[in-house]
Write a protein that holds these residues in place. Structure first.
Motif, short mmCIF file in Angstrom:
data_model
loop_
_atom_site.label_atom_id
_atom_site.label_comp_id
_atom_site.label_asym_id
_atom_site.label_seq_id
_atom_site.Cartn_x
_atom_site.Cartn_y
_atom_site.Cartn_z
N CYS A 276 2.36 -11.21 10.03
CA CYS A 276 3.13 -10.31 9.26
C CYS A 276 1.60 -9.43 8.90
O CYS A 276 1.73 -8.98 7.37
N LEU A 277 0.88 -9.76 9.26
CA LEU A 277 -0.43 -9.23 9.02
C LEU A 277 -1.31 -7.71 9.31
O LEU A 277 -1.40 -8.20 10.95
N SER A 278 -1.79 -7.24 9.36
CA SER A 278 -2.13 -6.10 9.63
C SER A 278 -4.05 -6.78 9.89
O SER A 278 -4.65 -6.97 9.67
N TRP A 279 -4.75 -5.44 10.85
CA TRP A 279 -5.86 -5.98 10.63
C TRP A 279 -6.64 -5.76 9.52
O TRP A 279 -7.77 -6.37 9.38
N LYS A 280 -6.60 -5.02 8.53
CA LYS A 280 -6.90 -4.59 7.26
C LYS A 280 -6.52 -5.67 6.55
O LYS A 280 -7.88 -5.76 5.60
N ASP A 281 -5.81 -6.20 6.56
CA ASP A 281 -5.31 -7.48 5.06
C ASP A 281 -5.74 -8.91 5.88
O ASP A 281 -5.92 -9.43 5.82
N ALA A 282 -6.87 -8.86 7.73
CA ALA A 282 -6.95 -10.52 7.92
C ALA A 282 -8.59 -9.49 7.75
O ALA A 282 -9.42 -10.18 6.96
N GLY A 283 -9.05 -8.57 7.36
CA GLY A 283 -10.35 -8.10 6.80
C GLY A 283 -10.48 -8.33 5.46
O GLY A 283 -11.40 -8.83 4.86
N ALA A 284 -10.01 -8.05 4.94
CA ALA A 284 -9.15 -8.97 2.74
C ALA A 284 -9.80 -10.40 3.09
O ALA A 284 -10.44 -10.01 1.97
N TYR A 285 -8.85 -11.18 4.16
CA TYR A 285 -9.27 -12.56 3.73
C TYR A 285 -10.55 -13.14 3.95
O TYR A 285 -10.82 -13.86 3.14
N ILE A 286 -10.83 -12.10 5.32
CA ILE A 286 -12.92 -12.74 5.93
C ILE A 286 -13.34 -12.53 4.43
O ILE A 286 -14.55 -12.80 4.12
N ALA A 287 -13.22 -11.51 3.93
CA ALA A 287 -14.33 -10.53 2.94
C ALA A 287 -14.11 -11.86 1.68
O ALA A 287 -15.03 -12.47 0.49
N TRP A 288 -13.34 -12.24 1.51
CA TRP A 288 -12.68 -13.25 0.59
C TRP A 288 -13.54 -14.28 0.92
O TRP A 288 -14.48 -15.13 -0.02
N LEU A 289 -13.52 -14.75 1.67
CA LEU A 289 -13.59 -16.34 2.33
C LEU A 289 -14.79 -15.88 2.40
O LEU A 289 -15.75 -17.38 2.25
N ASN A 290 -15.50 -14.59 3.03
CA ASN A 290 -17.30 -14.90 2.68
C ASN A 290 -18.12 -15.51 1.23
O ASN A 290 -18.71 -15.88 0.90
N GLY A 291 -17.28 -15.11 0.39
CA GLY A 291 -17.25 -14.95 -1.16
C GLY A 291 -17.11 -16.46 -1.96
O GLY A 291 -17.74 -16.98 -2.14
#
Length: 283
Positions: free
Chosen positions: A113-128
């Motif tokens: 239930c996640l968009s491509w943009k939602d995946a990107g938001a998680y990855i940005a947080w993970l990189n932090g």
């Protein structure tokens, strides 16, 4: 099941990763493969550098940890049914309260239930999180990202060249789909570690939940990169999904099978069925 023996996890919030060796493979499917779509050709040789890929899809538990820490609010994947992740209020420790799309959702389900943009938001947080744990990475891009479509297929094949890493036929209890012979078939998601891993140590790479990749959707491989990089252009509205889901018939649960969906989760036929696994650059 346990993760691959050579997997690694570089911060407490990080998914378990496994190194994928450099190599080359024939991407796409031959004309005689059962269930083949024209979008899977023409076949072409791709050469890739080594990279790392998540041993599992990002889980519900991992995505909820991100939501609680960031208070990011995904849009509903199906606004008609009100299906989506919710972030609201705080607990007694002032931590955000977050809820998955399904009531009492198991923590080891793949997060969907996640968009491509939602995946990107998680990855940005993970990189932090990674850069906070490893300051030497602070001024570098990444290192986490979505896999390219070529990386995904190379990893899914794991050195094989048939329809699926376990063989040409769907068999029984190798994956979760509509006709895979598992206890979850065409009914519900399975845990990310419910089935045996492929030869690279990846679990659930076929079936259960579609997985986003970094690439924009193209209807064929004419003009596709041959170096393993993502095939992108500015402002594309659709991105590539791979792997198939629990309600798909077996022709979609093949290493070469591919589909595209709107990046904003507006394709209701797919939006509630898509998750992702992360890739990582290696030195």
């Amino acid at each position: 099941m346990a993760a691959a023996a050579d997997s690694f996890q570089e911060c407490p919030s990080c998914p378990q990763m496994v190194a994928i060796p450099a190599g080359k493979f024939l991407m796409g499917s031959p004309a005689h493969e059962a269930g083949r779509f024209d979008s899977e050709g023409p076949q072409h040789v791709v050469t890739l550098k080594a990279f790392a890929l998540g041993v599992y899809d990002v889980t519900s538990e991992e995505y909820l940890a991100f939501l609680r820490a960031s208070r990011y609010q995904p849009q509903p994947c199906n606004p008609i049914l009100g299906l989506g992740w919710k972030v609201e209020g705080r607990d007694l420790d002032c931590q955000a309260l977050a809820y998955p799309p399904s009531q009492d959702e198991p923590p080891r389900w793949p997060a969907v239930c996640l968009s491509w943009k939602d995946a990107g938001a998680y990855i940005a947080w993970l990189n932090g999180q990674v850069k906070a744990a490893h300051p030497v990475l602070a001024n570098r891009a990444g290192p986490y990202r979505l896999p390219s479509e070529a990386e995904w297929e190379y990893a899914a094949r794991a050195g094989t060249n048939g329809a699926r890493w376990w063989g040409e036929e769907i068999g029984t209890d190798n994956a979760n789909c509509n006709g895979c012979g598992s206890q979850w078939d065409d009914s519900v998601l399975a845990p990310v570690d419910a089935f045996k891993p492929n030869q690279f140590g990846l679990y659930g790479v076929l079936g259960n939940a579609w997985q986003w990749t970094a690439d924009c959707w193209h209807p064929s491989y004419v003009g596709a990169p041959v170096d393993g990089s993502a095939w992108n252009e500015p402002n594309c509205a659709r991105h590539v999904m791979r792997g198939g889901a629990w309600n798909n018939v077996p022709i979609f649960v093949r290493s070469a099978s591919r589909n595209g969906a709107a990046s904003d989760a507006s394709d209701y036929d797919y939006s509630s069925l898509v998750g992702f696994r992360v890739a990582r650059d290696l030195p």
